[in-house]
Design a protein around this motif. Structure first.
Motif, PDB file in Angstrom:
ATOM      1  N   GLN A  69       0.820  -1.207   0.000  1.00  0.00           N
ATOM      2  CA  GLN A  69       0.000   0.000   0.000  1.00  0.00           C
ATOM      3  C   GLN A  69       0.853   1.257   0.000  1.00  0.00           C
ATOM      4  O   GLN A  69       1.969   1.259   0.512  1.00  0.00           O
ATOM      5  N   VAL A  70       0.278   2.318  -0.562  1.00  0.00           N
ATOM      6  CA  VAL A  70       0.846   3.658  -0.455  1.00  0.00           C
ATOM      7  C   VAL A  70      -0.174   4.525   0.275  1.00  0.00           C
ATOM      8  O   VAL A  70      -1.342   4.572  -0.118  1.00  0.00           O
ATOM      9  N   HIS A  71       0.259   5.181   1.347  1.00  0.00           N
ATOM     10  CA  HIS A  71      -0.582   6.132   2.071  1.00  0.00           C
ATOM     11  C   HIS A  71      -0.058   7.535   1.770  1.00  0.00           C
ATOM     12  O   HIS A  71       1.097   7.853   2.081  1.00  0.00           O
ATOM     13  N   LEU A  72      -0.912   8.367   1.154  1.00  0.00           N
ATOM     14  CA  LEU A  72      -0.543   9.738   0.826  1.00  0.00           C
ATOM     15  C   LEU A  72      -1.230  10.686   1.802  1.00  0.00           C
ATOM     16  O   LEU A  72      -2.448  10.621   1.983  1.00  0.00           O
ATOM     17  N   PHE A  73      -0.451  11.567   2.406  1.00  0.00           N
ATOM     18  CA  PHE A  73      -0.973  12.421   3.467  1.00  0.00           C
ATOM     19  C   PHE A  73      -1.123  13.866   2.967  1.00  0.00           C
ATOM     20  O   PHE A  73      -0.175  14.462   2.457  1.00  0.00           O
ATOM     21  N   VAL A  74      -2.344  14.390   3.123  1.00  0.00           N
ATOM     22  CA  VAL A  74      -2.685  15.732   2.660  1.00  0.00           C
ATOM     23  C   VAL A  74      -3.092  16.566   3.869  1.00  0.00           C
ATOM     24  O   VAL A  74      -3.942  16.140   4.668  1.00  0.00           O
ATOM     25  N   ASN A  75      -2.508  17.754   4.014  1.00  0.00           N
ATOM     26  CA  ASN A  75      -2.806  18.586   5.182  1.00  0.00           C
ATOM     27  C   ASN A  75      -4.088  19.393   4.978  1.00  0.00           C
ATOM     28  O   ASN A  75      -4.738  19.312   3.930  1.00  0.00           O
ATOM     29  N   LYS A  76      -4.457  20.188   5.986  1.00  0.00           N
ATOM     30  CA  LYS A  76      -5.703  20.941   5.944  1.00  0.00           C
ATOM     31  C   LYS A  76      -5.707  22.018   4.868  1.00  0.00           C
ATOM     32  O   LYS A  76      -6.757  22.534   4.497  1.00  0.00           O
ATOM     33  N   ASN A  77      -4.508  22.362   4.358  1.00  0.00           N
ATOM     34  CA  ASN A  77      -4.403  23.332   3.257  1.00  0.00           C
ATOM     35  C   ASN A  77      -4.431  22.665   1.894  1.00  0.00           C
ATOM     36  O   ASN A  77      -4.097  23.288   0.881  1.00  0.00           O
ATOM     37  N   LYS A  78      -4.780  21.372   1.896  1.00  0.00           N
ATOM     38  CA  LYS A  78      -4.909  20.577   0.676  1.00  0.00           C
ATOM     39  C   LYS A  78      -3.570  20.361  -0.028  1.00  0.00           C
ATOM     40  O   LYS A  78      -3.518  20.173  -1.237  1.00  0.00           O
ATOM     41  N   GLN A  79      -2.492  20.378   0.750  1.00  0.00           N
ATOM     42  CA  GLN A  79      -1.165  20.144   0.209  1.00  0.00           C
ATOM     43  C   GLN A  79      -0.715  18.713   0.519  1.00  0.00           C
ATOM     44  O   GLN A  79      -0.800  18.260   1.666  1.00  0.00           O
ATOM     45  N   LEU A  80      -0.255  18.022  -0.506  1.00  0.00           N
ATOM     46  CA  LEU A  80       0.323  16.692  -0.326  1.00  0.00           C
ATOM     47  C   LEU A  80       1.701  16.867   0.304  1.00  0.00           C
ATOM     48  O   LEU A  80       2.587  17.486  -0.293  1.00  0.00           O
ATOM     49  N   THR A  81       1.889  16.345   1.487  1.00  0.00           N
ATOM     50  CA  THR A  81       3.113  16.615   2.249  1.00  0.00           C
ATOM     51  C   THR A  81       4.060  15.425   2.361  1.00  0.00           C
ATOM     52  O   THR A  81       5.275  15.608   2.464  1.00  0.00           O
ATOM     53  N   SER A  82       3.518  14.203   2.361  1.00  0.00           N
ATOM     54  CA  SER A  82       4.368  13.029   2.581  1.00  0.00           C
ATOM     55  C   SER A  82       3.614  11.767   2.170  1.00  0.00           C
ATOM     56  O   SER A  82       2.406  11.809   1.889  1.00  0.00           O
ATOM     57  N   TYR A  83       4.330  10.658   2.175  1.00  0.00           N
ATOM     58  CA  TYR A  83       3.678   9.373   1.924  1.00  0.00           C
ATOM     59  C   TYR A  83       4.520   8.244   2.507  1.00  0.00           C
ATOM     60  O   TYR A  83       5.717   8.404   2.795  1.00  0.00           O
ATOM     61  N   THR A  84       3.871   7.104   2.710  1.00  0.00           N
ATOM     62  CA  THR A  84       4.567   5.874   3.076  1.00  0.00           C
ATOM     63  C   THR A  84       4.243   4.822   2.033  1.00  0.00           C
ATOM     64  O   THR A  84       3.181   4.859   1.401  1.00  0.00           O
ATOM     65  N   GLN A  85       5.153   3.869   1.840  1.00  0.00           N
ATOM     66  CA  GLN A  85       4.953   2.865   0.803  1.00  0.00           C
ATOM     67  C   GLN A  85       5.497   1.514   1.241  1.00  0.00           C
ATOM     68  O   GLN A  85       6.579   1.416   1.812  1.00  0.00           O
ATOM     69  N   THR A  86       4.708   0.478   0.963  1.00  0.00           N
ATOM     70  CA  THR A  86       5.182  -0.900   1.065  1.00  0.00           C
ATOM     71  C   THR A  86       4.927  -1.563  -0.279  1.00  0.00           C
ATOM     72  O   THR A  86       4.010  -1.179  -1.012  1.00  0.00           O
ATOM     73  N   TYR A  87       5.733  -2.573  -0.604  1.00  0.00           N
ATOM     74  CA  TYR A  87       5.665  -3.169  -1.942  1.00  0.00           C
ATOM     75  C   TYR A  87       5.958  -4.663  -1.858  1.00  0.00           C
ATOM     76  O   TYR A  87       6.920  -5.080  -1.217  1.00  0.00           O
ATOM     77  N   VAL A  88       5.106  -5.460  -2.501  1.00  0.00           N
ATOM     78  CA  VAL A  88       5.305  -6.904  -2.575  1.00  0.00           C
ATOM     79  C   VAL A  88       6.070  -7.208  -3.854  1.00  0.00           C
ATOM     80  O   VAL A  88       5.625  -6.878  -4.956  1.00  0.00           O
ATOM     81  N   ASN A  89       7.216  -7.855  -3.717  1.00  0.00           N
ATOM     82  CA  ASN A  89       8.141  -8.049  -4.836  1.00  0.00           C
ATOM     83  C   ASN A  89       8.210  -9.526  -5.254  1.00  0.00           C
ATOM     84  O   ASN A  89       7.900 -10.424  -4.476  1.00  0.00           O
ATOM     85  N   HIS A  90       8.625  -9.745  -6.504  1.00  0.00           N
ATOM     86  CA  HIS A  90       8.886 -11.095  -7.037  1.00  0.00           C
ATOM     87  C   HIS A  90       7.688 -12.032  -6.847  1.00  0.00           C
ATOM     88  O   HIS A  90       7.798 -13.099  -6.232  1.00  0.00           O
ATOM     89  N   VAL A  91       6.545 -11.644  -7.369  1.00  0.00           N
ATOM     90  CA  VAL A  91       5.326 -12.445  -7.235  1.00  0.00           C
ATOM     91  C   VAL A  91       5.384 -13.658  -8.162  1.00  0.00           C
ATOM     92  O   VAL A  91       5.698 -13.542  -9.343  1.00  0.00           O
ATOM     93  N   LYS A  92       5.074 -14.816  -7.631  1.00  0.00           N
ATOM     94  CA  LYS A  92       5.066 -16.064  -8.397  1.00  0.00           C
ATOM     95  C   LYS A  92       3.764 -16.804  -8.132  1.00  0.00           C
ATOM     96  O   LYS A  92       3.403 -17.064  -6.980  1.00  0.00           O
ATOM     97  N   THR A  93       3.041 -17.158  -9.193  1.00  0.00           N
ATOM     98  CA  THR A  93       1.774 -17.873  -9.060  1.00  0.00           C
ATOM     99  C   THR A  93       2.024 -19.321  -8.659  1.00  0.00           C
ATOM    100  O   THR A  93       2.846 -20.011  -9.254  1.00  0.00           O
ATOM    101  N   LEU A  94       1.297 -19.799  -7.647  1.00  0.00           N
ATOM    102  CA  LEU A  94       1.451 -21.166  -7.159  1.00  0.00           C
ATOM    103  C   LEU A  94       0.385 -22.111  -7.696  1.00  0.00           C
ATOM    104  O   LEU A  94       0.576 -23.319  -7.676  1.00  0.00           O
ATOM    105  N   ARG A  95      -0.723 -21.561  -8.145  1.00  0.00           N
ATOM    106  CA  ARG A  95      -1.767 -22.425  -8.711  1.00  0.00           C
ATOM    107  C   ARG A  95      -2.576 -21.620  -9.714  1.00  0.00           C
ATOM    108  O   ARG A  95      -2.574 -20.396  -9.696  1.00  0.00           O
ATOM    109  N   GLU A  96      -3.262 -22.329 -10.599  1.00  0.00           N
ATOM    110  CA  GLU A  96      -4.066 -21.660 -11.617  1.00  0.00           C
ATOM    111  C   GLU A  96      -5.355 -21.102 -11.017  1.00  0.00           C
ATOM    112  O   GLU A  96      -5.692 -21.367  -9.863  1.00  0.00           O
TER     113      GLU A  96
END
Length: 206
Positions: free
Chosen positions: A81-108
């Motif tokens: 997920q990415v969480h984007l944080f917007v302040n009361k002045n409607k300004q995008l100030t920061s974000y946090t990010q997590t990412y799932v890497n190297h996805v491999k399908t195990l079944r159809e």
């Protein structure tokens, strides 16, 4: 991280990227999806940003959530997920990010249980207190197993439940293959629904 511009970013020990923006971006909070999607699409703003989609149900005022797209669906846990944080002045100030890497399908692809059957299972496992309200339901991916160097994810019905006289929303999860209850968590949310009938199980390197 070298591709990111006009921000100060660091990676925490758990693998979460935390970034503070030096350049201001104004967001139309009446319709945040358009402005935030534009921001996410720029590779100098967010790593792999085009692999995420906006989720209004998981978002709240000032905290807008994008979830990672994989295989047949979307990751409905904090792992992608990415969480984007917007302040009361409607300004995008920061974000946090997590990412799932190297996805491999195990079944159809395989047939999953429907929303109605999953909801019945939710009540059978006593996950819904009396006078509670189902706010929304979605089919997405949740982690089933945590292995040494990877994790296994499965299609999961996620139900957002709000208790009587409460503004808090709790997420409850039902395995869409087996109908069994999975570990739940909490988040702020809105109202929506999503139907799907097929799913895949896949493995991802942490």
């Amino acid at each position: 991280m070298s591709q990111l511009n006009e921000q100060t970013a660091r990676v925490q020990s758990g693998g979460k990227l935390v970034s503070t923006l030096r350049a201001t971006t104004t967001i139309d909070t009446r319709n945040p999806k358009a402005d935030l999607t534009t921001f996410m699409s720029q590779r100098t703003n967010v790593i792999h940003g085009t692999e995420y989609v906006y989720d209004a149900d998981l978002s709240s005022n000032g905290d807008y959530v994008f979830v990672q797209k994989v295989a047949d669906g979307e990751i409905m846990t904090g792992a992608g997920q990415v969480h984007l944080f917007v302040n009361k002045n409607k300004q995008l100030t920061s974000y946090t990010q997590t990412y799932v890497n190297h996805v491999k399908t195990l079944r159809e692809k395989a047939v999953t249980i429907g929303e109605k059957k999953a909801l019945v299972a939710l009540y059978q496992y006593n996950q819904v207190a009396s006078s509670s309200r189902i706010v929304w339901a979605k089919l997405g991916y949740s982690r089933l197993l945590k292995l040494k160097d990877s994790s296994v994810y499965v299609p999961t019905w996620i139900f957002a439940v709000r208790g009587k006289n409460s503004s808090n929303v709790t997420l409850h999860r039902i395995n869409a293959f087996t109908g069994s209850s999975m570990k739940n968590g909490s988040t702020a949310s809105d109202t929506s629904s999503l139907d799907a009938t097929v799913g895949m199980m896949w493995n991802a390197i942490d």
